[in-house]
Design a protein around this motif. Sequence first.
Motif, short mmCIF file in Angstrom:
data_model
loop_
_atom_site.label_atom_id
_atom_site.label_comp_id
_atom_site.label_asym_id
_atom_site.label_seq_id
_atom_site.Cartn_x
_atom_site.Cartn_y
_atom_site.Cartn_z
N LYS A 1 0.85 -1.20 0.00
CA LYS A 1 0.00 0.00 0.00
C LYS A 1 0.88 1.24 0.00
N GLU A 2 0.55 2.17 -0.88
CA GLU A 2 1.24 3.46 -0.93
C GLU A 2 0.18 4.56 -0.95
N THR A 3 0.54 5.70 -0.40
CA THR A 3 -0.38 6.84 -0.44
C THR A 3 -0.08 7.70 -1.66
N ASP A 4 -1.12 8.09 -2.33
CA ASP A 4 -1.00 8.94 -3.50
C ASP A 4 -0.72 10.37 -3.06
N GLU A 5 0.25 11.03 -3.68
CA GLU A 5 0.62 12.39 -3.27
C GLU A 5 -0.48 13.40 -3.61
N ASP A 6 -1.18 13.18 -4.71
CA ASP A 6 -2.19 14.14 -5.15
C ASP A 6 -3.47 14.04 -4.32
N THR A 7 -3.99 12.84 -4.13
CA THR A 7 -5.27 12.68 -3.46
C THR A 7 -5.14 12.32 -1.99
N GLY A 8 -4.03 11.73 -1.59
CA GLY A 8 -3.82 11.33 -0.21
C GLY A 8 -4.46 10.00 0.13
N LYS A 9 -5.00 9.29 -0.85
CA LYS A 9 -5.63 8.00 -0.61
C LYS A 9 -4.60 6.88 -0.72
N GLU A 10 -4.87 5.80 0.02
CA GLU A 10 -4.01 4.64 -0.09
C GLU A 10 -4.36 3.85 -1.34
N LYS A 11 -3.32 3.32 -1.98
CA LYS A 11 -3.50 2.64 -3.24
C LYS A 11 -2.65 1.38 -3.25
N LYS A 12 -3.17 0.30 -3.83
CA LYS A 12 -2.43 -0.95 -3.94
C LYS A 12 -1.46 -0.86 -5.12
N VAL A 13 -0.17 -1.15 -4.85
CA VAL A 13 0.87 -1.04 -5.86
C VAL A 13 1.63 -2.36 -5.93
N LEU A 14 2.08 -2.72 -7.10
CA LEU A 14 2.83 -3.96 -7.29
C LEU A 14 4.19 -3.89 -6.60
N ASP A 15 4.46 -4.85 -5.75
CA ASP A 15 5.76 -4.95 -5.09
C ASP A 15 6.64 -5.96 -5.81
N LYS A 16 6.16 -7.20 -5.96
CA LYS A 16 6.91 -8.24 -6.67
C LYS A 16 5.95 -9.06 -7.51
N TYR A 17 6.36 -9.33 -8.74
CA TYR A 17 5.61 -10.20 -9.64
C TYR A 17 6.47 -11.43 -9.83
N LEU A 18 6.13 -12.52 -9.14
CA LEU A 18 6.94 -13.73 -9.15
C LEU A 18 6.35 -14.74 -10.12
N TYR A 19 7.22 -15.37 -10.90
CA TYR A 19 6.83 -16.33 -11.92
C TYR A 19 7.71 -17.56 -11.79
N ASP A 20 7.08 -18.72 -11.59
CA ASP A 20 7.80 -19.99 -11.47
C ASP A 20 7.68 -20.73 -12.78
N ILE A 21 8.72 -20.66 -13.59
CA ILE A 21 8.68 -21.29 -14.91
C ILE A 21 8.74 -22.80 -14.81
N GLY A 22 9.17 -23.34 -13.67
CA GLY A 22 9.23 -24.78 -13.50
C GLY A 22 7.87 -25.42 -13.38
N SER A 23 6.86 -24.67 -12.97
CA SER A 23 5.52 -25.25 -12.85
C SER A 23 4.55 -24.69 -13.89
N CYS A 24 5.02 -23.86 -14.79
CA CYS A 24 4.17 -23.26 -15.82
C CYS A 24 3.81 -24.31 -16.87
N ILE A 25 2.56 -24.33 -17.29
CA ILE A 25 2.14 -25.25 -18.34
C ILE A 25 1.94 -24.52 -19.67
N PHE A 26 2.30 -23.25 -19.75
CA PHE A 26 2.30 -22.45 -20.98
C PHE A 26 0.92 -22.43 -21.64
N CYS A 27 -0.12 -22.26 -20.84
CA CYS A 27 -1.49 -22.26 -21.35
C CYS A 27 -1.91 -20.88 -21.85
N ALA A 28 -1.22 -19.83 -21.47
CA ALA A 28 -1.48 -18.44 -21.89
C ALA A 28 -2.78 -17.88 -21.35
N LEU A 29 -3.34 -18.45 -20.29
CA LEU A 29 -4.52 -17.86 -19.68
C LEU A 29 -4.19 -16.54 -19.00
#
Length: 154
Positions: free
Chosen positions: A84-112
Amino acid sequence: MSYIENIIGGIWRLMQGMYITLLNMIRKKVTEPYPENRGKVFPHDRMRGQLVMPHNEANQHKCTACGICEMNCPNGTIQILTKKETDEDTGKEKKVLDKYLYDIGSCIFCALCTTSCPQDAIEWSNNFEHAVFTRSKLLEQLNKEGSSLMKKTK
């Protein structure tokens, strides 16, 4: 009478199989010697090799951390960690991406994940070399350090 017909039919099918085997033995081989011609063979453009998150020259991406790709992944290959980060303009809390983790060892490459992403933040590259000695090296963080494109454009 049917016993003899079954024997003759079995011999006929055996001869058909031996004929196909003989043809395949004398045909030209089509196997590519992979490690020797590594720079000469290029995969097709539509090949699903590895999931990537494109960044622009300012190190920004389009992911808004909505989690739709994580929900649509059938075996939990994608894990999205937010903060959660606060927006400087509005002062509201906003959900922001911290880490996008991808495990290629278990991926079945379905493209969903790529078809369901509303921002088109992830896509497939045609990198197909994933051989490593330990499974822990198959876990990757797709987002680079920095903020998202959506935050900077507002």
